[in-house]
Write an enzyme that holds these catalytic residues in place. Structure first.
Site, mmCIF file in Angstrom:
data_model
loop_
_atom_site.group_PDB
_atom_site.id
_atom_site.type_symbol
_atom_site.label_atom_id
_atom_site.label_comp_id
_atom_site.label_asym_id
_atom_site.label_seq_id
_atom_site.Cartn_x
_atom_site.Cartn_y
_atom_site.Cartn_z
ATOM 1 N N GLY A 98 29.218 7.024 28.875
ATOM 2 C CA GLY A 98 28.399 7.777 27.919
ATOM 3 C C GLY A 98 26.924 7.549 28.148
ATOM 4 C CB SER B 26 24.612 11.981 29.772
ATOM 5 O OG SER B 26 25.188 12.147 28.495
ATOM 6 N NE ARG B 27 24.460 12.814 23.366
ATOM 7 C CZ ARG B 27 25.441 13.690 23.172
ATOM 8 N NH1 ARG B 27 25.483 14.796 23.870
ATOM 9 N NH2 ARG B 27 26.366 13.463 22.257
ATOM 10 C CB ILE C 35 22.959 3.570 22.694
ATOM 11 C CG1 ILE C 35 22.394 3.646 21.266
ATOM 12 C CG2 ILE C 35 23.226 2.125 23.103
ATOM 13 C CD1 ILE C 35 23.378 3.242 20.167
ATOM 14 C CB SER D 56 29.461 0.473 14.935
ATOM 15 O OG SER D 56 28.788 0.929 13.781
ATOM 16 C CB SER E 72 30.774 1.450 11.320
ATOM 17 O OG SER E 72 29.609 2.085 10.877
ATOM 18 C CE1 TYR F 69 31.707 5.804 15.782
ATOM 19 C CE2 TYR F 69 31.060 4.664 13.790
ATOM 20 C CZ TYR F 69 30.828 4.998 15.110
ATOM 21 O OH TYR F 69 29.711 4.513 15.749
ATOM 22 C CE LYS G 152 32.091 2.946 17.902
ATOM 23 N NZ LYS G 152 31.513 2.811 19.256
ATOM 24 C CB THR H 83 21.540 3.836 10.926
ATOM 25 O OG1 THR H 83 22.681 3.542 10.096
ATOM 26 C CG2 THR H 83 21.385 5.355 11.004
ATOM 27 C CB ILE H 84 20.670 3.861 16.838
ATOM 28 C CG1 ILE H 84 21.220 2.428 16.680
ATOM 29 C CG2 ILE H 84 19.633 3.964 17.940
ATOM 30 C CD1 ILE H 84 20.251 1.372 16.290
#
Ligand code: NAD
Ligand code: RM4
Length: 256
Positions: free
Chosen positions: A12, A14-15, A17, A146, A148, A159, A163, A191-192
Site C-alpha cells: 500500500g 502508492s500514497r 502512510i 491502529s 483502533s 475494521y 487492527k 487519526t492521520i
C-alpha cells in the site's frame, strides 16, 4: 543512514502512510519494493514515487497485486530478490476502512476488509519471514495497526478487529521468529489525514472533535509515521520485538 543498502518491501505504498515510509526508508539508504493494488489509477502515483526514490539515489521496483491475495507476499519477495538480492524489512501497511454501521453491515464489506487488512497480511508476513530465515541475516517486520486496535468505533466494527489482529500477529510472530533474529513490531497510528478518512473527516464537527481529543492539538500527517516505521526497521531498534508503538499525538491517553 539508518537503512544503508537494506531492501524494504512496503505494501500500500502508492500514497498516504505507506508512501511517506517508502520515501523515508530511501532517504535512509534503502531500496524499496512498492506493493500497490494494481489499479490503473495508482500507476501515476507509483511512477511518481519511483522517481522520488531515484532522485534520492536509491532504486525501487513495483508490484501491482491485491493485498488480500494469498500469493501477494511471494510476488513481493520475488521482486525484492530479483531486483535487490533479498529482503531485510517488510512493512505491512495496505488497508481499507469503508466506514459503515454495524447492524446492516454488508457481508461483502466485512469480508473484504478482513481479507485485505488481516488475511493478506498473514500470508505476506509468512512469505517475507521465510525469505529472511533462508537468508540467515535476520530482519524486521512492521505491521501498520491502529489506535483502533485498542478502542472501538461504531462505524468500524469490521475494521477494528483486523487492527487488533495485526497487533496479536506481531506478538506471536515475535515469539515464532525471534530465534531467526527477525523482529516483529506494530505501529498504531491515531487519526492521520489521508484518503482513507477523507470522507469521514469532511464532516467539520467530526474533524474538530478528533483534533480536540488530541493533546498535541492537530491531526497526524503521513510523515508522522515515517520516522517510527524507519526506527523500528533499523538496528537502532535491535532489541525491540513484539512491541506496539502508538503514534497518535496522545489521543489514546486523553480521558480528561
Ligand atoms: P490510504 O488510503 O492513503 O492508503 C492505503 C493504501 O493501501 C493505499 O496505497 C491503497 O492503494 C492500499 N490498498 C488498499 N486496498 C488495497 C488492496 N486491496 N491491495 C493493495 N493495496 C491496497 O490510507 P492510509 O491512512 O495511508 O492507510 C495506511 C494504513 O494505515 C492502513 O492499514 C490504515 O488502516 C492504517 N491506519 C491509518 C490511520 C489514519 O488515520 N489514516 C490510522 C490508523 C491506521
Ligand atoms: C484509524 C482510526 C482513525 C480513522 C482511520 C480510518 O485506525 O480509527 O480515526 O480515521 O482508522
Amino acid at each position: 543512514m539508518l537503512l544503508n543498502d537494506k531492501t524494504v518491501i512496503i505494501t500500500g505504498a502508492s500514497r498516504g502512510i505507506g508512501r511517506a515510509a517508502a520515501v523515508e526508508c530511501a532517504r535512509q539508504g534503502a531500496n524499496v519494493v512498492i506493493g500497490y493494488s494494481g489499479s490503473a489509477s495508482s500507476q501515476p502515483l507509483v511512477d511518481d514515487l519511483i522517481a522520488e526514490i531515484q532522485a534520492l539515489g536509491r532504486d525501487a521496483s513495483a508490484v501491482g497485486t491485491p493485498a488480500g491475495d494469498p500469493e501477494t507476499g511471494e510476488k513481493l519477495v520475488e521482486s525484492a530478490v530479483t531486483h535487490f538480492g533479498g529482503v531485510d524489512v517488510f512493512v505491512n501497511n495496505a488497508g481499507i476502512c469503508p466506514f459503515h454501521s454495524f447492524l446492516d453491515m454488508p457481508r461483502e464489506t466485512y469480508l473484504e476488509t478482513v481479507n485485505t487488512n488481516l488475511n493478506g497480511a498473514y500470508f505476506a508476513v509468512q512469505a517475507a519471514a521465510n525469505r529472511m530465515k533462508e537468508q540467515g541475516t535476520g530482519g524486521a517486520i512492521i505491521a501498520v495497526s491502529s489506535i483502533s486496535a485498542l478502542v472501538g468505533g461504531g462505524m468500524q466494527t469490521h475494521y477494528t478487529p483486523t487492527k487488533a489482529g495485526l497487533v496479536s500477529l506481531m506478538q506471536s510472530c515475535a515469539v515464532a521468529l525471534g530465534p531467526y533474529g527477525i523482529r516483529c513490531n506494530a505501529v498504531l497510528p491515531g487519526t492521520i489525514e489521508t484518503d482513507i478518512n477523507k470522507d469521514d473527516l469532511a464532516d467539520s464537527e467530526k474533524r474538530d472533535y478528533m483534533i480536540d481529543r488530541t493533546p498535541l492539538g492537530r491531526l497526524g500527517r503521513p510523515d508522522d509515521l515515517a520516522g517510527p516505521i524507519t526506527f523500528l526497521a533499523s538496528d537502532m531498534a535491535a532489541y525491540i520485538t513484539g512491541a506496539s508503538l502508538l503514534v497518535d499525538g496522545g489521543m489514546f491517553v486523553n480521558l480528561q
